[in-house]
Design a protein around this motif. Structure first.
Motif, PDB file in Angstrom:
ATOM      1  N   VAL A  64       8.891  12.333  -3.312  1.00 35.39           N
ATOM      2  CA  VAL A  64       7.818  12.136  -2.344  1.00 35.39           C
ATOM      3  C   VAL A  64       8.409  12.413  -0.965  1.00 35.39           C
ATOM      4  O   VAL A  64       9.483  11.910  -0.630  1.00 35.39           O
ATOM      5  CB  VAL A  64       7.231  10.713  -2.380  1.00 35.39           C
ATOM      6  N   THR A  65       7.717  13.209  -0.186  1.00 36.78           N
ATOM      7  CA  THR A  65       8.160  13.536   1.170  1.00 36.78           C
ATOM      8  C   THR A  65       6.998  13.398   2.135  1.00 36.78           C
ATOM      9  O   THR A  65       5.851  13.183   1.713  1.00 36.78           O
ATOM     10  CB  THR A  65       8.718  14.975   1.250  1.00 36.78           C
ATOM     11  N   SER A  66       7.306  13.552   3.401  1.00 35.87           N
ATOM     12  CA  SER A  66       6.260  13.439   4.415  1.00 35.87           C
ATOM     13  C   SER A  66       5.188  14.506   4.256  1.00 35.87           C
ATOM     14  O   SER A  66       4.051  14.335   4.705  1.00 35.87           O
ATOM     15  CB  SER A  66       6.867  13.524   5.814  1.00 35.87           C
ATOM     16  N   SER A  67       5.517  15.614   3.605  1.00 38.66           N
ATOM     17  CA  SER A  67       4.540  16.686   3.408  1.00 38.66           C
ATOM     18  C   SER A  67       3.796  16.566   2.076  1.00 38.66           C
ATOM     19  O   SER A  67       2.963  17.416   1.756  1.00 38.66           O
ATOM     20  CB  SER A  67       5.235  18.051   3.487  1.00 38.66           C
ATOM     21  N   SER A  68       4.086  15.531   1.307  1.00 40.99           N
ATOM     22  CA  SER A  68       3.384  15.337   0.033  1.00 40.99           C
ATOM     23  C   SER A  68       1.905  15.060   0.286  1.00 40.99           C
ATOM     24  O   SER A  68       1.506  14.637   1.380  1.00 40.99           O
ATOM     25  CB  SER A  68       4.004  14.178  -0.751  1.00 40.99           C
ATOM     26  N   SER A  69       1.102  15.259  -0.733  1.00 41.57           N
ATOM     27  CA  SER A  69      -0.337  15.034  -0.606  1.00 41.57           C
ATOM     28  C   SER A  69      -0.634  13.557  -0.378  1.00 41.57           C
ATOM     29  O   SER A  69       0.151  12.669  -0.750  1.00 41.57           O
ATOM     30  CB  SER A  69      -1.058  15.498  -1.872  1.00 41.57           C
ATOM     31  N   ALA A  70      -1.785  13.304   0.203  1.00 45.84           N
ATOM     32  CA  ALA A  70      -2.203  11.917   0.434  1.00 45.84           C
ATOM     33  C   ALA A  70      -2.316  11.166  -0.889  1.00 45.84           C
ATOM     34  O   ALA A  70      -1.977   9.978  -0.969  1.00 45.84           O
ATOM     35  CB  ALA A  70      -3.528  11.892   1.188  1.00 45.84           C
ATOM     36  N   GLN A  71      -2.768  11.859  -1.942  1.00 50.15           N
ATOM     37  CA  GLN A  71      -2.903  11.205  -3.240  1.00 50.15           C
ATOM     38  C   GLN A  71      -1.553  10.792  -3.797  1.00 50.15           C
ATOM     39  O   GLN A  71      -1.386   9.687  -4.314  1.00 50.15           O
ATOM     40  CB  GLN A  71      -3.620  12.136  -4.220  1.00 50.15           C
ATOM     41  N   LEU A  72      -0.551  11.675  -3.704  1.00 55.91           N
ATOM     42  CA  LEU A  72       0.777  11.335  -4.187  1.00 55.91           C
ATOM     43  C   LEU A  72       1.353  10.155  -3.411  1.00 55.91           C
ATOM     44  O   LEU A  72       1.969   9.246  -3.994  1.00 55.91           O
ATOM     45  CB  LEU A  72       1.709  12.540  -4.082  1.00 55.91           C
ATOM     46  N   LYS A  73       1.132  10.124  -2.107  1.00 58.51           N
ATOM     47  CA  LYS A  73       1.632   9.005  -1.306  1.00 58.51           C
ATOM     48  C   LYS A  73       0.963   7.696  -1.726  1.00 58.51           C
ATOM     49  O   LYS A  73       1.612   6.650  -1.775  1.00 58.51           O
ATOM     50  CB  LYS A  73       1.392   9.283   0.179  1.00 58.51           C
ATOM     51  N   GLN A  74      -0.331   7.761  -2.039  1.00 61.97           N
ATOM     52  CA  GLN A  74      -1.008   6.555  -2.543  1.00 61.97           C
ATOM     53  C   GLN A  74      -0.448   6.141  -3.888  1.00 61.97           C
ATOM     54  O   GLN A  74      -0.226   4.954  -4.145  1.00 61.97           O
ATOM     55  CB  GLN A  74      -2.512   6.810  -2.657  1.00 61.97           C
ATOM     56  N   ASP A  75      -0.218   7.129  -4.768  1.00 62.58           N
ATOM     57  CA  ASP A  75       0.303   6.834  -6.104  1.00 62.58           C
ATOM     58  C   ASP A  75       1.693   6.215  -6.053  1.00 62.58           C
ATOM     59  O   ASP A  75       2.123   5.560  -7.008  1.00 62.58           O
ATOM     60  CB  ASP A  75       0.356   8.110  -6.953  1.00 62.58           C
ATOM     61  N   ALA A  76       2.420   6.434  -4.944  1.00 62.52           N
ATOM     62  CA  ALA A  76       3.780   5.916  -4.808  1.00 62.52           C
ATOM     63  C   ALA A  76       3.832   4.682  -3.922  1.00 62.52           C
ATOM     64  O   ALA A  76       4.913   4.283  -3.481  1.00 62.52           O
ATOM     65  CB  ALA A  76       4.695   7.005  -4.253  1.00 62.52           C
ATOM     66  N   SER A  77       2.690   4.073  -3.654  1.00 59.05           N
ATOM     67  CA  SER A  77       2.627   2.868  -2.820  1.00 59.05           C
ATOM     68  C   SER A  77       2.039   1.713  -3.618  1.00 59.05           C
ATOM     69  O   SER A  77       1.055   1.893  -4.344  1.00 59.05           O
ATOM     70  CB  SER A  77       1.778   3.130  -1.570  1.00 59.05           C
ATOM     71  N   PHE A  78       2.638   0.550  -3.480  1.00 59.52           N
ATOM     72  CA  PHE A  78       2.212  -0.627  -4.225  1.00 59.52           C
ATOM     73  C   PHE A  78       2.187  -1.838  -3.295  1.00 59.52           C
ATOM     74  O   PHE A  78       2.905  -1.886  -2.301  1.00 59.52           O
ATOM     75  CB  PHE A  78       3.167  -0.910  -5.391  1.00 59.52           C
ATOM     76  N   THR A  79       1.360  -2.809  -3.649  1.00 52.90           N
ATOM     77  CA  THR A  79       1.401  -4.094  -2.966  1.00 52.90           C
ATOM     78  C   THR A  79       2.175  -5.069  -3.833  1.00 52.90           C
ATOM     79  O   THR A  79       1.818  -5.298  -4.994  1.00 52.90           O
ATOM     80  CB  THR A  79      -0.006  -4.636  -2.691  1.00 52.90           C
ATOM     81  N   VAL A  80       3.250  -5.609  -3.285  1.00 46.47           N
ATOM     82  CA  VAL A  80       4.029  -6.624  -3.984  1.00 46.47           C
ATOM     83  C   VAL A  80       3.288  -7.948  -3.835  1.00 46.47           C
ATOM     84  O   VAL A  80       3.038  -8.419  -2.716  1.00 46.47           O
ATOM     85  CB  VAL A  80       5.446  -6.741  -3.394  1.00 46.47           C
ATOM     86  N   VAL A  81       2.916  -8.546  -4.957  1.00 43.18           N
ATOM     87  CA  VAL A  81       2.137  -9.786  -4.942  1.00 43.18           C
ATOM     88  C   VAL A  81       2.863 -10.835  -5.773  1.00 43.18           C
ATOM     89  O   VAL A  81       3.737 -10.505  -6.585  1.00 43.18           O
ATOM     90  CB  VAL A  81       0.714  -9.551  -5.494  1.00 43.18           C
ATOM     91  N   PRO A  82       2.541 -12.119  -5.585  1.00 43.39           N
ATOM     92  CA  PRO A  82       3.123 -13.141  -6.451  1.00 43.39           C
ATOM     93  C   PRO A  82       2.848 -12.808  -7.912  1.00 43.39           C
ATOM     94  O   PRO A  82       1.767 -12.345  -8.264  1.00 43.39           O
ATOM     95  CB  PRO A  82       2.411 -14.424  -6.005  1.00 43.39           C
ATOM     96  N   GLY A  83       3.823 -13.035  -8.777  1.00 41.80           N
ATOM     97  CA  GLY A  83       3.696 -12.656 -10.174  1.00 41.80           C
ATOM     98  C   GLY A  83       2.463 -13.233 -10.831  1.00 41.80           C
ATOM     99  O   GLY A  83       2.154 -14.418 -10.664  1.00 41.80           O
TER     100      GLY A  83
END
Length: 469
Positions: A64-83
């Protein structure tokens, strides 16, 4: 306390751990660690530039790089939440609202069904990683297995005491490729029924832990903030079962009030016998951040004593110092509390049920007017909403004014209800905390907490509240 099925799964996994060869047991230097809650991306230690992402619902690592698609950036982002299975561990929620979980040891993205099996499969406990600042994740219900990438695919594999395995199972937490841009939800994870209040110079939130089938969560958490934007988790402050002898499940809709130099939490719980009835209890603490302890060793309001369910307590303290307890589902009840805050005169219990009342009573006073608010419809219904009435007394009689908080389909907001209200100290600025279906993939057991402004017209009536993302 975890459900019996989940406790058995956890015990079996721990027993299995004692039976594996010594070479498969994580090294002694591996230690539990903590990571920040909130949005993040996870970079592979031994493949810099490759990040955990989901593709066609399967977990993997990809560049994933700064030039990656918006969809790929979303797919590589997560919210860390209490288990989902244990608040001392973690779960990873994708931007689309689904969670990473393992099934047949393969890691994939799925919607939380609230079952004990899903919650365990979607919970990972953090340990120190192979290089400074990195982290590894063990499976909650298979603690001898770690999250690792193999041929770019994500699995949970049995631990191997090799440099390659340790690197494959270690990740660096990085700034998210797709950062959170919305104000709500205000706390990460699945929570509902938020009680917001101002205590000791901070705002406090006490929500119900959500994401459990039949809303069977056994514990309550507390969160605090100075600005209602950045919230600090204080962890579990009351755990039914260990902390309450008469209940071990269904920790529903708490309310907290300060009085007598103490902090009182009013809560509902399911009987330890497995009975589906809910009782209303009270716990006490020396700090608003807990821990709270059961004040009576028995329910304050036992199921069946009054019509409707003994749930959704709320306490309002008037200017003269008198505190009133409100509760009910189907029927709204109120009673003045005795000075000890843990008892009342049954002869003074009063039925104040307005038309449309379902649950979630909340009362406050502004400029001599008392406001009685409640939720209508079912919390699983997208039409769950908040209505209110006014009076010149905390006991009524009440004049219904109408609905003030409801769904907003143009933003995908549904099921807005079970709210609470707080006044910014020294001002006439008011805020409402409430839950809604988690956006975008939530439902009646996958809910999240939002906060929005509440304003008044010159005649004292409430301006309809606009729910926001």
């Amino acid at each position: 306390m975890r459900s019996p099925a989940l406790r058995r799964t956890r015990l079996a996994a721990l027993l299995a751990l004692t039976l594996v060869p010594a070479a498969l047991v994580p090294p002694a230097e591996a230690a539990p660690t903590t990571i920040a809650l909130g949005r993040a991306s996870f970079e592979s230690v031994n493949y810099p530039g490759r990040f955990v992402r989901h593709q066609d619902w399967l977990g993997r690592i990809d560049p994933v790089t700064s030039s990656s698609s918006a969809q790929l950036k979303q797919d590589a982002s997560f919210t860390v939440v209490p288990g989902l299975a244990s608040p001392s561990c973690y779960s990873f929620q994708a931007v689309n609202g689904q969670f990473l979980r393992h099934r047949d040891y393969r890691v994939r993205l799925e919607t939380n069904d609230g079952s004990a099996a899903f919650r365990g499969d979607a919970t990972f406990c953090a340990e120190t990683g192979s290089v400074s600042g990195s982290v590894s994740f063990t499976s909650y219900n298979f603690p001898q297995r770690r999250l690792r990438h193999r041929d770019s695919a994500l699995w949970i594999d049995t631990y191997q005491d090799t440099a390659l395995f340790r690197a494959d199972s270690s990740f660096q937490l990085r700034s998210p490729w797709a950062p959170k841009t919305n104000t709500n939800p205000v706390i990460p994870g699945l929570f509902a029924d938020p009680h917001i209040t101002y205590l000791d110079g901070r705002y406090y939130l006490y929500p119900t832990t959500d994401g459990y089938a039949s809303w069977s969560s056994p514990s309550y958490t507390a969160w605090s903030s100075t600005d209602r934007v950045t919230w600090t988790s204080h962890g579990v402050v009351l755990d039914l079962g260990p902390d309450v002898s008469w209940a071990d499940n269904s920790a529903w809709a708490p309310a907290v009030v300060a009085k007598n130099g103490k902090y009182y939490m009013y809560f509902s719980g399911g009987a330890a016998s497995g009975d589906t009835a809910k009782h209303l209890g009270v716990a006490v603490a020396d700090s608003p951040a807990g821990p709270f302890r059961d004040a009576l060793g028995k329910p304050l309001v036992r199921a069946g004593t009054y019509s409707g369910q003994a749930i959704d307590p709320m306490v309002f303290t008037d200017k003269d110092g008198q505190s009133y307890l409100y509760w009910g589902n189907g029927t709204a009840w109120v009673v003045p509390l005795n000075a000890d805050m843990t008892s009342f005169d049954p002869a003074k219990v009063k039925n104040i049920t307005p038309s449309g009342f379902r649950e979630a009573s909340f009362v406050f006073e502004r400029q001599g007017t008392y406001y009685f608010m409640w939720s209508e419809n079912d919390t699983r219904d997208e039409n769950y909403q908040v209505a209110y009435a006014t009076s010149t007394s905390p006991l009524g009689p009440w004049t219904k004014r109408g609905v003030v908080l409801s769904k907003r389909l143009d933003l995908g907001i549904k099921g807005t209800g079970h709210h609470s209200v707080v006044q910014a100290p020294g001002t006439d600025t008011w805020y409402v905390a409430y839950h809604r279906f988690a956006v975008p993939a939530g439902n009646g057991t996958n809910r999240e907490v939002a906060i929005d402004r509440m304003t008044f017209r010159t005649d004292g009536t409430i301006v309809p509240i606009e729910p926001t993302l």
